[in-house]
Design a protein around this motif. Structure first.
Motif, PDB file in Angstrom:
ATOM      1  N   SER A  95      -3.623 -18.328  -5.181  1.00  0.00           N
ATOM      2  CA  SER A  95      -3.290 -17.685  -3.909  1.00  0.00           C
ATOM      3  C   SER A  95      -3.223 -18.708  -2.776  1.00  0.00           C
ATOM      4  O   SER A  95      -2.363 -18.627  -1.889  1.00  0.00           O
ATOM      5  CB  SER A  95      -4.336 -16.618  -3.583  1.00  0.00           C
ATOM      6  OG  SER A  95      -3.981 -15.910  -2.415  1.00  0.00           O
ATOM      7  N   LEU A  96      -4.117 -19.706  -2.831  1.00  0.00           N
ATOM      8  CA  LEU A  96      -4.108 -20.750  -1.805  1.00  0.00           C
ATOM      9  C   LEU A  96      -2.857 -21.621  -1.913  1.00  0.00           C
ATOM     10  O   LEU A  96      -2.275 -22.011  -0.899  1.00  0.00           O
ATOM     11  CB  LEU A  96      -5.362 -21.619  -1.935  1.00  0.00           C
ATOM     12  CG  LEU A  96      -6.701 -20.908  -1.719  1.00  0.00           C
ATOM     13  CD1 LEU A  96      -7.862 -21.876  -1.962  1.00  0.00           C
ATOM     14  CD2 LEU A  96      -6.782 -20.324  -0.312  1.00  0.00           C
ATOM     15  N   VAL A  97      -2.443 -21.911  -3.142  1.00  0.00           N
ATOM     16  CA  VAL A  97      -1.195 -22.669  -3.352  1.00  0.00           C
ATOM     17  C   VAL A  97      -0.012 -21.864  -2.826  1.00  0.00           C
ATOM     18  O   VAL A  97       0.866 -22.395  -2.138  1.00  0.00           O
ATOM     19  CB  VAL A  97      -0.994 -23.002  -4.841  1.00  0.00           C
ATOM     20  CG1 VAL A  97       0.415 -23.542  -5.084  1.00  0.00           C
ATOM     21  CG2 VAL A  97      -2.030 -24.011  -5.310  1.00  0.00           C
ATOM     22  N   LYS A  98      -0.007 -20.570  -3.151  1.00  0.00           N
ATOM     23  CA  LYS A  98       1.084 -19.704  -2.689  1.00  0.00           C
ATOM     24  C   LYS A  98       1.169 -19.712  -1.167  1.00  0.00           C
ATOM     25  O   LYS A  98       2.264 -19.830  -0.596  1.00  0.00           O
ATOM     26  CB  LYS A  98       0.860 -18.278  -3.199  1.00  0.00           C
ATOM     27  CG  LYS A  98       1.911 -17.280  -2.720  1.00  0.00           C
ATOM     28  CD  LYS A  98       1.606 -15.880  -3.247  1.00  0.00           C
ATOM     29  CE  LYS A  98       2.629 -14.874  -2.747  1.00  0.00           C
ATOM     30  NZ  LYS A  98       2.353 -13.497  -3.260  1.00  0.00           N
TER      31      LYS A  98
ATOM     32  N   SER B 285     -16.365 -21.696  -5.803  1.00  0.00           N
ATOM     33  CA  SER B 285     -16.478 -20.972  -4.543  1.00  0.00           C
ATOM     34  C   SER B 285     -15.140 -21.099  -3.815  1.00  0.00           C
ATOM     35  O   SER B 285     -14.201 -21.747  -4.317  1.00  0.00           O
ATOM     36  CB  SER B 285     -17.582 -21.604  -3.697  1.00  0.00           C
ATOM     37  OG  SER B 285     -17.229 -22.959  -3.393  1.00  0.00           O
ATOM     38  N   SER B 286     -15.045 -20.522  -2.633  1.00  0.00           N
ATOM     39  CA  SER B 286     -13.829 -20.692  -1.837  1.00  0.00           C
ATOM     40  C   SER B 286     -13.542 -22.166  -1.595  1.00  0.00           C
ATOM     41  O   SER B 286     -12.392 -22.616  -1.644  1.00  0.00           O
ATOM     42  CB  SER B 286     -13.976 -19.967  -0.491  1.00  0.00           C
ATOM     43  OG  SER B 286     -14.131 -18.585  -0.673  1.00  0.00           O
ATOM     44  N   MET B 287     -14.597 -22.941  -1.371  1.00  0.00           N
ATOM     45  CA  MET B 287     -14.438 -24.373  -1.118  1.00  0.00           C
ATOM     46  C   MET B 287     -13.991 -25.113  -2.369  1.00  0.00           C
ATOM     47  O   MET B 287     -13.172 -26.030  -2.310  1.00  0.00           O
ATOM     48  CB  MET B 287     -15.748 -24.964  -0.583  1.00  0.00           C
ATOM     49  CG  MET B 287     -16.150 -24.459   0.797  1.00  0.00           C
ATOM     50  SD  MET B 287     -16.635 -22.696   0.862  1.00  0.00           S
ATOM     51  CE  MET B 287     -18.240 -22.744   0.059  1.00  0.00           C
ATOM     52  N   GLY B 288     -14.517 -24.698  -3.509  1.00  0.00           N
ATOM     53  CA  GLY B 288     -14.082 -25.294  -4.777  1.00  0.00           C
ATOM     54  C   GLY B 288     -12.630 -25.004  -5.068  1.00  0.00           C
ATOM     55  O   GLY B 288     -11.888 -25.873  -5.543  1.00  0.00           O
ATOM     56  N   HIS B 289     -12.216 -23.778  -4.786  1.00  0.00           N
ATOM     57  CA  HIS B 289     -10.809 -23.415  -4.982  1.00  0.00           C
ATOM     58  C   HIS B 289      -9.904 -24.204  -4.033  1.00  0.00           C
ATOM     59  O   HIS B 289      -8.783 -24.568  -4.395  1.00  0.00           O
ATOM     60  CB  HIS B 289     -10.606 -21.912  -4.773  1.00  0.00           C
ATOM     61  CG  HIS B 289     -10.937 -21.081  -5.971  1.00  0.00           C
ATOM     62  ND1 HIS B 289     -10.213 -21.148  -7.142  1.00  0.00           N
ATOM     63  CD2 HIS B 289     -11.919 -20.175  -6.186  1.00  0.00           C
ATOM     64  CE1 HIS B 289     -10.716 -20.299  -8.026  1.00  0.00           C
ATOM     65  NE2 HIS B 289     -11.753 -19.703  -7.477  1.00  0.00           N
ATOM     66  N   GLU B 290     -10.396 -24.473  -2.837  1.00  0.00           N
ATOM     67  CA  GLU B 290      -9.614 -25.260  -1.881  1.00  0.00           C
ATOM     68  C   GLU B 290      -9.390 -26.675  -2.422  1.00  0.00           C
ATOM     69  O   GLU B 290      -8.297 -27.233  -2.282  1.00  0.00           O
ATOM     70  CB  GLU B 290     -10.330 -25.307  -0.536  1.00  0.00           C
ATOM     71  CG  GLU B 290      -9.682 -26.209   0.505  1.00  0.00           C
ATOM     72  CD  GLU B 290      -8.356 -25.698   1.043  1.00  0.00           C
ATOM     73  OE1 GLU B 290      -7.704 -26.434   1.813  1.00  0.00           O
ATOM     74  OE2 GLU B 290      -7.957 -24.559   0.705  1.00  0.00           O
ATOM     75  N   TYR B 291     -10.409 -27.246  -3.046  1.00  0.00           N
ATOM     76  CA  TYR B 291     -10.259 -28.569  -3.662  1.00  0.00           C
ATOM     77  C   TYR B 291      -9.198 -28.546  -4.762  1.00  0.00           C
ATOM     78  O   TYR B 291      -8.311 -29.409  -4.814  1.00  0.00           O
ATOM     79  CB  TYR B 291     -11.599 -29.049  -4.227  1.00  0.00           C
ATOM     80  CG  TYR B 291     -11.469 -30.187  -5.200  1.00  0.00           C
ATOM     81  CD1 TYR B 291     -10.956 -31.421  -4.799  1.00  0.00           C
ATOM     82  CD2 TYR B 291     -11.836 -30.019  -6.531  1.00  0.00           C
ATOM     83  CE1 TYR B 291     -10.823 -32.464  -5.713  1.00  0.00           C
ATOM     84  CE2 TYR B 291     -11.712 -31.054  -7.444  1.00  0.00           C
ATOM     85  CZ  TYR B 291     -11.199 -32.280  -7.026  1.00  0.00           C
ATOM     86  OH  TYR B 291     -11.057 -33.309  -7.930  1.00  0.00           O
ATOM     87  N   ILE B 292      -9.263 -27.550  -5.639  1.00  0.00           N
ATOM     88  CA  ILE B 292      -8.272 -27.450  -6.722  1.00  0.00           C
ATOM     89  C   ILE B 292      -6.878 -27.262  -6.141  1.00  0.00           C
ATOM     90  O   ILE B 292      -5.902 -27.857  -6.606  1.00  0.00           O
ATOM     91  CB  ILE B 292      -8.615 -26.301  -7.691  1.00  0.00           C
ATOM     92  CG1 ILE B 292      -9.988 -26.534  -8.338  1.00  0.00           C
ATOM     93  CG2 ILE B 292      -7.535 -26.176  -8.778  1.00  0.00           C
ATOM     94  CD1 ILE B 292     -10.475 -25.371  -9.177  1.00  0.00           C
ATOM     95  N   LYS B 293      -6.779 -26.438  -5.097  1.00  0.00           N
ATOM     96  CA  LYS B 293      -5.478 -26.238  -4.432  1.00  0.00           C
ATOM     97  C   LYS B 293      -4.908 -27.548  -3.922  1.00  0.00           C
ATOM     98  O   LYS B 293      -3.722 -27.843  -4.091  1.00  0.00           O
ATOM     99  CB  LYS B 293      -5.624 -25.237  -3.285  1.00  0.00           C
ATOM    100  CG  LYS B 293      -4.314 -24.939  -2.542  1.00  0.00           C
ATOM    101  CD  LYS B 293      -4.063 -25.844  -1.346  1.00  0.00           C
ATOM    102  CE  LYS B 293      -4.947 -25.472  -0.183  1.00  0.00           C
ATOM    103  NZ  LYS B 293      -4.621 -26.292   1.040  1.00  0.00           N
TER     104      LYS B 293
ATOM    105  N   TYR C  57       2.237  -9.600  -6.615  1.00  0.00           N
ATOM    106  CA  TYR C  57       2.145 -10.371  -5.375  1.00  0.00           C
ATOM    107  C   TYR C  57       0.698 -10.721  -5.031  1.00  0.00           C
ATOM    108  O   TYR C  57       0.446 -11.600  -4.217  1.00  0.00           O
ATOM    109  CB  TYR C  57       2.787  -9.602  -4.213  1.00  0.00           C
ATOM    110  CG  TYR C  57       4.269  -9.395  -4.411  1.00  0.00           C
ATOM    111  CD1 TYR C  57       5.173 -10.445  -4.233  1.00  0.00           C
ATOM    112  CD2 TYR C  57       4.766  -8.154  -4.793  1.00  0.00           C
ATOM    113  CE1 TYR C  57       6.530 -10.261  -4.432  1.00  0.00           C
ATOM    114  CE2 TYR C  57       6.127  -7.956  -4.986  1.00  0.00           C
ATOM    115  CZ  TYR C  57       6.996  -9.006  -4.809  1.00  0.00           C
ATOM    116  OH  TYR C  57       8.346  -8.815  -5.016  1.00  0.00           O
ATOM    117  N   ASN C  58      -0.247 -10.003  -5.653  1.00  0.00           N
ATOM    118  CA  ASN C  58      -1.668 -10.251  -5.428  1.00  0.00           C
ATOM    119  C   ASN C  58      -2.172 -11.227  -6.485  1.00  0.00           C
ATOM    120  O   ASN C  58      -2.463 -10.856  -7.616  1.00  0.00           O
ATOM    121  CB  ASN C  58      -2.445  -8.934  -5.487  1.00  0.00           C
ATOM    122  CG  ASN C  58      -3.932  -9.123  -5.245  1.00  0.00           C
ATOM    123  OD1 ASN C  58      -4.440 -10.242  -5.177  1.00  0.00           O
ATOM    124  ND2 ASN C  58      -4.646  -8.021  -5.137  1.00  0.00           N
ATOM    125  N   LEU C  59      -2.273 -12.489  -6.110  1.00  0.00           N
ATOM    126  CA  LEU C  59      -2.660 -13.547  -7.043  1.00  0.00           C
ATOM    127  C   LEU C  59      -4.164 -13.762  -7.121  1.00  0.00           C
ATOM    128  O   LEU C  59      -4.630 -14.698  -7.759  1.00  0.00           O
ATOM    129  CB  LEU C  59      -1.974 -14.868  -6.666  1.00  0.00           C
ATOM    130  CG  LEU C  59      -0.583 -15.128  -7.267  1.00  0.00           C
ATOM    131  CD1 LEU C  59       0.393 -14.018  -6.941  1.00  0.00           C
ATOM    132  CD2 LEU C  59      -0.042 -16.470  -6.784  1.00  0.00           C
TER     133      LEU C  59
END
Length: 206
Positions: free
Chosen positions: A29-32, A188-196, A21-23
């Protein structure tokens, strides 16, 4: 519906090996969080990304970490390590041509085993920052070759292809490269948000 995320450290993002459950802290995790909220109770999410993986390593895990899990939707982000690892003291990168060959085998075997699966292939990317600037010409030349073949594999096998490099380049007009990719490779968190965000767009167009 079972959704499986696959790739290298960008996907791994510190995921738990003990608690499925820990992605991790990255885009899976952002997609989830996003999709799990919007479509409550409709999905199971699995992250099997492995830090350091090249396409050859992913292919070696095809049975245990993809086919045996029987996902309905599979997303893959792989390619930068195929370039980066050639710079190691003991070079072990994967050439662009071999990347294409192995990636093609991977997708074809998955689709043969799971004919109803939907696959999203994400474009590998790189920016000029701490881990890449010393060898920037090499990265800037080689990563686009893997991106070209990732798109070719997607097109030849009826998969959804998602470009990311141009988007990251445009984001650099808003803030420096390391704001989005901390070392030029890892988001970064912001980069992951873009991919999400791009992941969700791709999902909505399946």
């Amino acid at each position: 519906m079972k959704i499986l995320f696959q790739g290298d450290s960008i996907t791994d993002a510190g995921r738990s090996r003990e608690n499925e459950y820990n992605l991790g802290y990255g885009y899976p995790s952002l997609v989830k969080a996003c999709l799990g909220y919007e479509e409550a109770g409709k999905h199971t999410f699995l992250n099997k990304g492995v830090s350091g993986n090249r396409v050859t390593d992913l292919y070696a895990r095809i049975k245990t970490d993809i086919i045996n899990l029987k996902p309905d939707i599979l997303s893959i982000l792989i390619g930068v390590n195929d370039v980066w690892h050639e710079l190691k003291e003991s070079p072990c990168g994967v050439s662009a041509e071999k990347y294409y060959t192995i990636y093609s085998m991977l997708i074809k075997e998955i689709k043969d085993a799971l004919p109803d699966i939907k696959i999203i292939i994400f474009e590998p990317f790189v920016l000029k920052a701490a881990a890449t600037e010393e060898n920037w010409e090499y990265f800037a030349n080689e990563v686009p070759k893997r991106a070209f073949y990732a798109k070719k594999v997607a097109e030849e096998n009826g998969c959804k292809f998602v470009p990311l490099q141009e988007g990251f380049d445009k984001l650099c007009e808003r803030a420096e490269a390391s704001y989005w990719l901390m070392d030029g490779v890892h988001p970064s968190s912001m980069g992951h948000e873009y991919i999400k965000n791009e992941w969700i767009k791709a999902y909505n167009s399946l």
